[in-house]
Design an enzyme around this catalytic site. Structure first.
Site, mmCIF file in Angstrom:
data_model
loop_
_atom_site.group_PDB
_atom_site.id
_atom_site.type_symbol
_atom_site.label_atom_id
_atom_site.label_comp_id
_atom_site.label_asym_id
_atom_site.label_seq_id
_atom_site.Cartn_x
_atom_site.Cartn_y
_atom_site.Cartn_z
ATOM 1 N N TYR A 191 -16.310 32.446 33.400
ATOM 2 C CA TYR A 191 -16.591 32.038 32.936
ATOM 3 C C TYR A 191 -16.975 32.880 31.173
ATOM 4 O O TYR A 191 -16.327 32.388 29.604
ATOM 5 C CB TYR A 191 -18.621 31.799 32.832
ATOM 6 C CG TYR A 191 -19.410 30.625 31.631
ATOM 7 C CD1 TYR A 191 -18.959 29.517 31.550
ATOM 8 C CD2 TYR A 191 -19.829 31.540 31.022
ATOM 9 C CE1 TYR A 191 -20.035 28.605 30.398
ATOM 10 C CE2 TYR A 191 -20.872 31.698 29.837
ATOM 11 C CZ TYR A 191 -20.589 30.062 29.624
ATOM 12 O OH TYR A 191 -21.989 29.039 28.702
ATOM 13 N N GLN A 212 -16.924 25.552 25.747
ATOM 14 C CA GLN A 212 -15.946 25.716 27.073
ATOM 15 C C GLN A 212 -17.893 25.426 28.391
ATOM 16 O O GLN A 212 -17.496 24.490 29.281
ATOM 17 C CB GLN A 212 -16.828 27.502 28.059
ATOM 18 C CG GLN A 212 -16.316 27.634 29.218
ATOM 19 C CD GLN A 212 -14.980 27.252 29.779
ATOM 20 O OE1 GLN A 212 -14.401 27.099 28.740
ATOM 21 N NE2 GLN A 212 -15.426 26.958 30.483
ATOM 22 N N GLU A 213 -19.092 24.880 27.632
ATOM 23 C CA GLU A 213 -19.752 24.184 28.069
ATOM 24 C C GLU A 213 -19.880 23.024 28.330
ATOM 25 O O GLU A 213 -19.271 22.226 29.323
ATOM 26 C CB GLU A 213 -20.925 23.998 27.707
ATOM 27 C CG GLU A 213 -21.830 25.979 27.646
ATOM 28 C CD GLU A 213 -22.863 25.935 28.861
ATOM 29 O OE1 GLU A 213 -22.499 25.311 29.976
ATOM 30 O OE2 GLU A 213 -22.843 27.302 29.647
ATOM 31 N N SER A 214 -19.477 22.182 27.028
ATOM 32 C CA SER A 214 -18.967 20.331 27.268
ATOM 33 C C SER A 214 -17.728 19.859 26.963
ATOM 34 O O SER A 214 -17.515 19.086 26.204
ATOM 35 C CB SER A 214 -20.601 20.194 25.899
ATOM 36 O OG SER A 214 -20.603 21.066 24.986
#
Length: 715
Positions: A677, A572-574
């Protein structure tokens, strides 16, 4: 944090025009980069997810098989590639000896790797001879592009293999010397529109006012569009090859560029000029978003009259306009009733039923809410709303004491929507060993990673062979040469392109490409084709790849964290892009802010670190994820929310209202980004367990098999 990402250049371009056979230092650097990039990690095999020496030992055993065994020659070829990527060049040459005669399918690539190894040991005369042999024997192979590059035949390379990655290198090098060469700028626009710094090149190309073809303008427009340069994209689409796609994207560019009146006119032209295209009803849907309420109603009526497959969505929009903008609740009710009666199996009807059920649930009418979800599942089992609705119907059923029905609802979510966040919540509610909000960090079932591949739905036999063997950089280059910048890819080609991008860690675009299969406007026949494509193992494995498995598995366990949870958060972050930056300045795979990195370093007692380096970034990120867990009693829901919103914000939420029902807490998180998120990260976590844990795989498979024996969805 929102991860709108700016990709950074990871390597400098080759600055000299000397051919590789001169053994210039810059040429060596270029070849070394090519060799190193053929595999993600020279000590870890991307096909078998095992240390490279383990795979090498197995391959050497296979290489001793009888000469008629195709596995033997394949093994020798992969052994040579492993040696080449680990700088054992003489061993690579030995493994390749006379292999082209035994392995005709990849004879050109056998010669290619031999030439690369010969160059590295400075046997330049032999290397030149091998490169020339490739050009003579395999003039149409992408291996010939590598030979042209090595021999300094730049113009021949650009002419014959304009879409090969080597052509991009040459084009950029030549543009650095002459930035306004129209042919070079057009080549970049046509074949390499996803290049990170493409916009200045496009600007110069457009400013030169050259005589370009419609397809070249189409490529320019698409490249601008993908870089969010919507005003420039619109001007290019006007000159692009006329078809439903370019007409719609012209209108959409105007729309996204806030040129509303022009966008409305352009959307109407799509409908007039291409009334039978999938883009026509989508254009009318867009009109409802920006027209006056009266004209929007007219657009919905036209959809209902002419496009039955989109009628449900149109009626839902009509009801909302009548209710919220025109103040006509009775007319809105008529539209909703028509939606349920005539288009009750549509996704829009599913959304409407779910909205009704939620209202009933809030009012305590749990029996009515459950009945509404029953109707949703019966009529729209595949709609996105069905997953969330069925999970909550399971919770409501438990609240009224109907455990058997709750179980059926939870099982439905897992069977019908196995990749959803709510499938995890359902599995957890059923008592499966997949973790809960408070045990996810410690949930570490055995992980079994894939060790083989299936052929891709598009591409030549040569491409398939390279992909099956795990030579992903070679496969990607082969594919780029084959597709040659084609503008309108078929679903099978979109699928293949996305899988190959992820295989070479072009993850951001690769995952987006695969996800686009759910978003593109296509015919019903192509929708059925897409549904079949999504059953291919590479679809989910590419959406949820195991990049950096060796690093993550070790560091996660050091922090007593489930590797699946770390993978879920990193995805999810990158999207596993190691060199990215967020708009706020967060760095790398786990998106660590520089100040946070300094604080973590002080806590860890580390003086030298680089957040662009995967090992350091993952080490710091897993440490911080352990820290957020420790702040909230190992509650992964709160820990993940804290990773995104910060400990202060989450602390205020908990202090003001407590946690209570954690599912209700997630729904009530006041930050939209953080609310999304949390469900995305934990949904990712579930998918890594579902795809790669044999025990969870078996539970899902057993449930789906039992459904095949009893196909009724009625409870």
């Amino acid at each position: 944090m929102r991860w709108s990402i700016v990709l950074m250049l990871s390597a400098s371009l080759v600055g000299a025009s000397a051919p590789l056979i001169t053994a210039s230092s810059e040429s060596d650097l270029a070849l070394n980069a090519s060799l190193a990039n053929n595999r993600d990690n020279n000590s870890f095999d991307p096909l078998t997810y095992s240390p490279i020496d383990q795979r090498l030992a197995k391959l050497e055993t296979q290489a001793q098989q009888p000469s008629s065994n195709i596995d033997r020659v394949r093994a020798r070829f992969v052994i040579a590639d492993i040696y080449l990527n680990n700088r054992k060049f003489r061993e690579a040459i030995a493994a390749l000896d006379k292999l082209e005669a035994e392995y005709p399918t990849l004879a050109d690539y056998v010669l290619l790797k031999r030439a690369q190894a010969q160059t590295q040991i400075r046997d330049l005369q032999a290397a030149k001879s091998t490169w020339e042999n490739i050009l003579k024997s395999f003039p149409d192979s992408p291996a010939a592009a590598e030979a042209m590059y090595a021999l300094g035949q730049n113009q021949q390379l650009l002419d014959k293999f304009p879409s090969h990655p080597r052509s991009q290198e040459v084009t950029l090098r030549l543009l650095a010397q002459d930035p306004n060469r129209v042919d070079l700028m057009a080549n970049m626009a046509t074949y390499f529109g996803d290049y990170k710094e493409i916009v200045p090149i496009l600007d110069r190309l457009v400013a030169s006012s050259p005589s370009l073809t419609g397809d070249q303008w189409w490529a320019i427009a698409d490249a601008y569009y993908d870089k969010f340069e919507f005003g420039k994209a619109a001007k290019a689409y006007v000159r692009a090859t006329p078809n439903p796609t370019t007409a719609y994207k012209y209108a959409r560019s105007l729309h996204r560029g806030k040129q509303i009146d022009s966008a409305i006119a352009a959307y109407n032209r799509v409908v007039q000029q291409f009334p039978q295209s999938p883009q026509a009803p989508r254009a009318l849907i867009r009109i409802t978003q920006i027209e006056s309420p009266e004209d929007a109603i007219a657009a919905t009526d036209l959809i209902v009259a002419k496009y039955p497959d989109t009628a449900g969505e149109a009626l839902a929009i009509k009801a909302t306009i009548l209710q919220d903008k025109l103040g006509s609740p009775k007319a809105a009710s008529v539209a909703r009733n028509l939606l349920l009666e005539r288009y009750g199996n549509s996704a829009a009807a599913g959304q409407l039923r779910w909205r009704i059920a939620k209202g009933q649930g809030r009012e305590g009418q749990l029996t009515n809410a459950i009945a509404t979800v029953d109707a949703l599942i019966t009529n729209s089992p595949d709609s996105d709303a069905a997953a969330e609705a069925s999970f909550w119907a399971g919770k409501w059923s438990n609240q009224i004491g109907d455990k058997a029905k709750a179980k059926k609802f939870f099982e439905f979510v897992i069977r019908q929507h196995p990749d959803s966040y709510f499938a995890w919540r359902a599995a957890s509610s059923l008592g499966w060993q997949v973790g809960t909000f408070t045990t996810a960090r410690y949930t570490m079932p055995m992980i079994s990673l894939p060790t083989s591949r299936q052929t891709l739905p598009a591409g030549s036999a040569k491409l398939q062979e390279l992909y099956l063997l795990g030579l992903d950089r070679d496969a990607r280059s082969q594919w780029q040469a084959e597709v040659r910048g084609k503008r309108n890819l078929e679903p099978s080609e979109i699928f293949t392109d996305g899988v190959l991008r992820v295989a070479v860690q072009d993850n951001l675009i690769g995952i987006k490409t695969l996800e686009s299969l759910d978003l593109i406007d296509v015919s019903n026949a192509q929708k059925n084709e897409i549904a079949k494509l999504k059953q291919h193992p590479a679809y989910m494995q590419s959406l949820y790849p195991f990049h950096y498995w060796d690093i993550i598995s070790n560091l996660a366990r050091e922090q007593r964290l489930s590797p699946a949870l770390v993978f879920g958060l990193m995805r999810q972050e990158s999207r596993f892009e190691a060199q990215i930056r967020s708009r706020s300045g967060a760095i790398g795979l786990m998106q660590i802010m520089p100040d946070t990195g300094s604080w973590i370093a002080s806590k860890k007692g580390v003086n030298n670190y680089n957040l662009d380096r995967p090992e350091d970034n993952i080490s710091f990120g897993t440490w911080y994820l352990d820290y957020t867990h420790s702040r909230y009693g190992d509650n992964s829901m709160l820990a993940v929310a804290s990773y995104n919103a910060g400990p202060g914000a989450v602390g205020r939420w908990v202090e003001s209202r407590g946690v209570g029902d954690p599912d209700e807490f997630v729904n009530s998180i006041p930050y939209d980004e953080t609310r999304d998120y949390v469900s995305k990260v934990l949904g990712n976590y579930w998918n890594y367990l579902r795809l790669y844990s044999p025990s969870v795989q078996q539970q899902v498979a057993t449930l789906q098999q039992s459904n095949n024996a009893n196909v009724s969805t009625k409870f």
